[in-house]
Design a protein around this motif. Structure first.
Motif: not given
Lengths: 324, 313
Positions: A290-298
């Motif tokens: 629920x807290x994921x942001x773009x940095x988590x993908x990169x």
């Protein structure tokens, strides 16, 4: 010296799609470490890697496993066989399949003692009797002649524990040892394991999916998700104030109270654990987080360790339940 | 209004070489429309056998059973009628689904057996029920092995609901699922109950799950009910020493309980149960009287309990 030290372990079928990766873990003498996670997170493979019992298609691809300072991940089977039993023992989930159905309980215990210790038949039988008494099997002498099917599930698991402890190992690995048992029998076995661990000063690696069980037995907890450690620390610290959103999700997903009496809907974690070959780039939990942001993908988060021993693999960890 | 299910002194005894095995030994209970009855007890207490008698997989050897006020017969027509009223979800979503059938075939099969609708109508029904349980048209084309455990359990639920039953028997339906997925399926069962007015007989060894989902709880020991009543009441004011031992044995997720009393021993054999109270051999408050006469269920406050001394201390 640290009893068990796993350093940056990677286990898999080949160079790609590892099932366990970047796994670092220690167990000291006299300490119980609870290894928790859902099915497919790699907790059982971790245990099999330590014991040198990985299935044929899987191998340790990287990293080291040190038992009392000795590297064991590349030892030949002959030498490993000596260590299993002498230095480390293992208890499995299903005692009925762990035991040989056509051998008496007594001969399964004496087999270990005669192979590893070279004891005479009489001496081995005397020690087997001692062991059955140690694991609190009533009327132990008569029970030596029983076959596994003549015993209840709880008694069978006591026999498996007796076999694992036969040669007084310093490390005991228990893989879901109470999952197949009824809750009242589970309480008996947990109490027995705790008592034996203290008496024999064992290092105990306790694998389970049940957070309640971990709370009861463990000093430290290591939470795995999709092959990696995501959180680690003192059991009370982690369960009372989880920092990784996955740990928090696991705790919140367990039913509390009664829905009919006003308890809220369960906080489920959407989706399911990805297969090893389908793990996403970046953070493996981000698709369900629920807290994921773009940095988590990169960027894959590193396991950041505080001086207290608390470690979290998350770019945006929870602090005291409040978003950082 | 008739209860959805009523059993009266229901028995299933197996003949064995050592005497009668009393798997189910006189169960009287009711489930009302829209109600969830949680059934708990250790392995071998007869809870699954009771479930199988209710669904019709096994035939009781004594007592009576009625579904929507009707005693089910054994002819093909009455068996089909029963199947339209009562369906079951099993523990293992691997074993419960035919691995060679597509999800759509699995879900439409009950309609086909009951001779309901045309092929196109059955497909439409499968699609509608699949969406209700959170599966997409994509999943209907798949084989069971292509799905995750949670998705497979959703298929089991869809298959059970496609005949629009009133009572769903859930035998350890969430026990094989991981915690995060288990929460999804429990939420789904609650949503479906609200929407469709379903009744559940919910069997589980996980007492926290039963407390959460049930309106009433029944505790079984050696084929008999030893305590039954409103869920929170049984949980908080548990009277039978066995109920107390069961709930005390749950490992607390919030705190360590190093000194909690532990129930010793194992469940005795149902072939040769103890005289008098079947629980007396493990009971911390047993007295001589307990060996002489078997306690029957009696009302104490809001629930019923089968113990001579349950309200004594």
């Amino acid at each position: 010296m640290t009893l068990l030290h796993i350093d940056n372990l990677r286990v898999g079928p080949g160079r790609s799609a590892p099932i366990v990766e970047e796994l670092t873990l220690t167990v000291e003498r006299g300490e119980t470490v609870g290894l928790v996670g859902e099915s497919g997170c790699g907790k059982s493979l971790t245990a099999l890697s330590i014991m040198g019992l990985l299935p044929e298609n899987l191998r340790v691809r990287q990293g080291r496993i040190l038992l009392e300072g000795q590297e064991i991940q590349s030892l030949p089977q002959r030498k490993l066989r000596h260590l299993r039993g002498e230095k480390m023992g293992m208890i499995f989930q299903e005692p009925l399949t762990a035991l040989n159905p056509v051998m008496t309980v007594g001969s399964q215990i004496t087999e270990v003692l005669r192979t590893h210790r070279g004891l005479s038949a009489n001496a081995a039988r005397a020690r087997a009797l001692e062991l059955l008494t140690l694991v609190k099997i009533p009327d132990a002498e008569a029970r030596l002649n029983d076959y596994p099917h003549q015993m209840s599930g709880g008694m069978r698991q006591r026999v498996v524990i007796a076999i694992a402890l036969a040669c007084s190992p310093s490390l005991l690995i228990a893989d879901e040892p109470t999952t197949a048992l009824d809750v009242t029998v589970q309480a008996q076995i947990l109490r027995l394991l705790k008592q034996l661990q203290q008496e024999e000063n064992l290092g105990l690696l306790f694998i389970t999916h049940d957070l309640g069980v971990v709370r009861q037995v463990a000093d430290r907890i290591v939470v795995m998700y999709a092959g990696s450690v995501v959180e680690e620390g003192r059991v009370d610290a982690v369960l009372d104030a989880p920092r990784h959103p996955y740990t928090a999700g696991l705790i919140a997903a367990r039913p509390q109270g009664s829905f009919a009496a006003g308890a809220p809907r369960l906080a489920d974690i959407a989706g399911s654990v990805p297969a090893p070959e389908a793990r996403p780039d970046g953070c493996v939990f981000r698709a369900r987080c629920p807290r994921a942001q773009s940095r988590c993908e990169a960027e894959r988060p590193a396991l950041v360790r505080a001086p207290t021993g608390r470690a979290t693999r998350c770019h945006f960890p929870l602090t005291e339940g409040v978003p950082a | 209004m008739n209860p959805v299910l009523r059993t009266e002194a229901l028995e299933l005894h197996h003949a064995t070489a050592r005497g009668a095995l009393r798997a189910v030994d006189g169960i009287t209970l009711e489930i009302a429309k829209g109600e969830t009855l949680g059934l708990v007890g250790e392995s071998g207490c007869g809870k699954s056998t009771l479930a199988r008698c209710i669904v019709g997989i096994q035939n009781p050897t004594g007592g009576t059973l009625s579904i929507e006020g009707v005693h089910p017969g054994t002819s093909r027509a009455t068996r089909l009628e029963r199947a339209r009223n009562v369906q079951m979800i099993f523990q293992d979503p691997w074993g419960a689904l035919n691995p060679r059938l597509s999800v759509e075939r699995i879900i439409t099969e009950p309609l086909q057996v009951a001779g309901i609708g045309t092929r196109a109508e059955r497909r439409a029904a499968a699609l509608a029920i699949a969406q209700k349980v959170g599966l997409s048209p994509y999943h209907l084309e798949r084989l069971p092995h292509e799905l995750s455990g949670g998705q497979r359990q959703r298929v089991s639920i869809a298959r059970a609901l496609v005949l629009n039953p009133n009572l769903l028997v859930c035998d350890e339906a969430v026990s094989a699922l991981d915690v995060s997925v288990q929460a999804q399926v429990l939420n789904l069962l609650l949503d479906l109950q609200k929407e469709l007015g379903l009744s559940y007989l919910f069997i589980s060894h996980d007492l926290a799950v039963v407390r959460y989902i049930a309106n009433r709880i029944a505790v079984m020991y050696l084929g008999r009910i030893v305590e039954i009543g409103p869920a929170e009441d049984v949980w908080i004011h548990r009277l039978h020493p066995y109920t107390q031992a069961l709930i005390n044995a749950i490992p607390d997720e919030a705190a360590r309980q190093d000194d909690a009393p532990i129930l010793e021993g194992d469940v005795p054999s149902p072939v040769n149960p103890p005289s008098g109270c079947p629980f007396r051999t493990r009971c911390p408050i047993a007295r001589t009287e307990c060996a002489e006469s078997r306690p029957e269920l009696r009302r104490v406050g809001t629930h019923e309990v089968a113990c001579h001394f349950a309200d004594a201390g």
